[in-house]
Design an enzyme around this catalytic site. Structure first.
Site, PDB file in Angstrom:
ATOM      1  N   LYS A  45      57.543  82.054  63.554  1.00 17.30           N
ATOM      2  CA  LYS A  45      57.429  81.642  62.150  1.00 17.30           C
ATOM      3  C   LYS A  45      56.080  82.118  61.609  1.00 17.30           C
ATOM      4  CE  LYS A  45      58.769  77.288  63.921  1.00 17.30           C
ATOM      5  NZ  LYS A  45      58.357  75.915  64.041  1.00 17.30           N
ATOM      6  N   SER A 132      54.195  67.963  61.936  1.00 21.60           N
ATOM      7  CA  SER A 132      53.494  69.154  61.444  1.00 21.60           C
ATOM      8  C   SER A 132      54.245  69.764  60.265  1.00 21.60           C
ATOM      9  CB  SER A 132      53.365  70.195  62.560  1.00 21.60           C
ATOM     10  OG  SER A 132      52.550  69.703  63.592  1.00 21.60           O
TER      11      SER A 132
HETATM   12  O1  PNS Z   1      55.592  71.938  68.806  1.00 23.89           O
HETATM   13  P1  PNS Z   1      56.979  72.369  69.156  1.00 23.89           P
HETATM   14  O2  PNS Z   1      57.398  73.502  68.272  1.00 23.89           O
HETATM   15  O3  PNS Z   1      57.965  71.236  69.155  1.00 23.89           O
HETATM   16  O4  PNS Z   1      56.912  72.913  70.664  1.00 23.89           O
HETATM   17  C1  PNS Z   1      58.026  73.520  71.262  1.00 23.89           C
HETATM   18  C2  PNS Z   1      57.646  74.202  72.599  1.00 23.89           C
HETATM   19  C3  PNS Z   1      56.455  75.120  72.406  1.00 23.89           C
HETATM   20  C4  PNS Z   1      57.302  73.130  73.598  1.00 23.89           C
HETATM   21  C5  PNS Z   1      58.899  74.993  73.085  1.00 23.89           C
HETATM   22  O5  PNS Z   1      59.353  75.802  72.055  1.00 23.89           O
HETATM   23  C6  PNS Z   1      58.585  75.852  74.306  1.00 23.89           C
HETATM   24  O6  PNS Z   1      58.390  75.340  75.382  1.00 23.89           O
HETATM   25  N1  PNS Z   1      58.549  77.187  74.108  1.00 23.89           N
HETATM   26  C7  PNS Z   1      58.223  78.135  75.148  1.00 23.89           C
HETATM   27  C8  PNS Z   1      59.422  79.005  75.497  1.00 23.89           C
HETATM   28  C9  PNS Z   1      60.310  78.315  76.519  1.00 23.89           C
HETATM   29  O7  PNS Z   1      59.917  77.978  77.598  1.00 23.89           O
HETATM   30  N2  PNS Z   1      61.582  78.111  76.100  1.00 23.89           N
HETATM   31  C10 PNS Z   1      62.560  77.392  76.886  1.00 23.89           C
HETATM   32  C11 PNS Z   1      62.316  75.907  76.749  1.00 23.89           C
HETATM   33  S1  PNS Z   1      63.803  75.018  76.758  1.00 23.89           S
END
Ligand code: PNS
Length: 169
Positions: A45, A132
């Protein structure tokens, strides 16, 4: 053999860091020896704050707190948590609406690496309504962000408003 310090990884986009995040980090700090706030760099984003600004905000907010650190990561969270030898991944659980998404992510992470445990911490009700996404919206519409975000975030929003002739925060 001396025990290794128990590290918690608190992952997220933190765009921006809110008082809800701060509450969860404080709670995690009481349970673990060290908390690393792990900032996902590539969210796909257009962020309100760059990854550098978001990291600086977290650093300023937790200055003088040796148990709290900040780091960035890209790619899979489980790989990052494994690399950091984290005892757990911490996520905040504000209300029922968070539950399905958070448990789905936890199950997927467990599918990817069954050694990574996720711990949910429930923030204080005084900050549970903060997200956020809503803070970004209020910031863009010139609304007040006092009480929603730590000072380093509010200061940056105020600076941007002053530069763009926004209304007072
Ligand atoms: O603040 P957010 O956007 O709720 O955080 C989400 C986050 C960063 C924890 C999640 O998108 C993430 O772990 N992304 C890294 C990529 C990943 O491991 N994806 C599979 C997780 S199911």
């Amino acid at each position: 053999m001396p025990e290794l310090p128990r590290l918690a990884v608190f992952p997220g986009s933190f765009d921006p860091l809110t008082n809800g995040h701060v509450d969860v980090i404080d709670r995690a700090g009481r349970l673990f020896d060290r908390v690393v706030v792990a900032l996902l760099v590539n969210t796909g984003k257009t962020p309100l704050f760059s990854a550098e600004e978001r990291a600086a905000i977290i650093r300023e907010t937790f200055a003088g707190r040796p148990g709290v650190g900040v780091d960035t990561f890209d790619g899979l969270l489980v790989e990052y948590a494994r690399r950091r030898r984290a005892a757990a991944v911490v996520r905040g659980l504000r209300r029922a609406a968070d539950f399905d998404y958070e448990v789905q992510m936890t199950d997927m992470n467990r599918h990817l690496d069954s050694s990574i445990e996720t711990v949910f911490l429930v923030p204080s009700p005084q900050v549970a309504f903060i997200s956020s996404t809503l803070v970004r919206e209020i910031a863009a519409l010139g609304g007040p962000v006092e009480g929603l975000v730590p000072d380093p975030v509010r200061a940056r929003i105020l600076r941007r408003r002053a530069a763009a002739n926004w209304r007072d925060a």
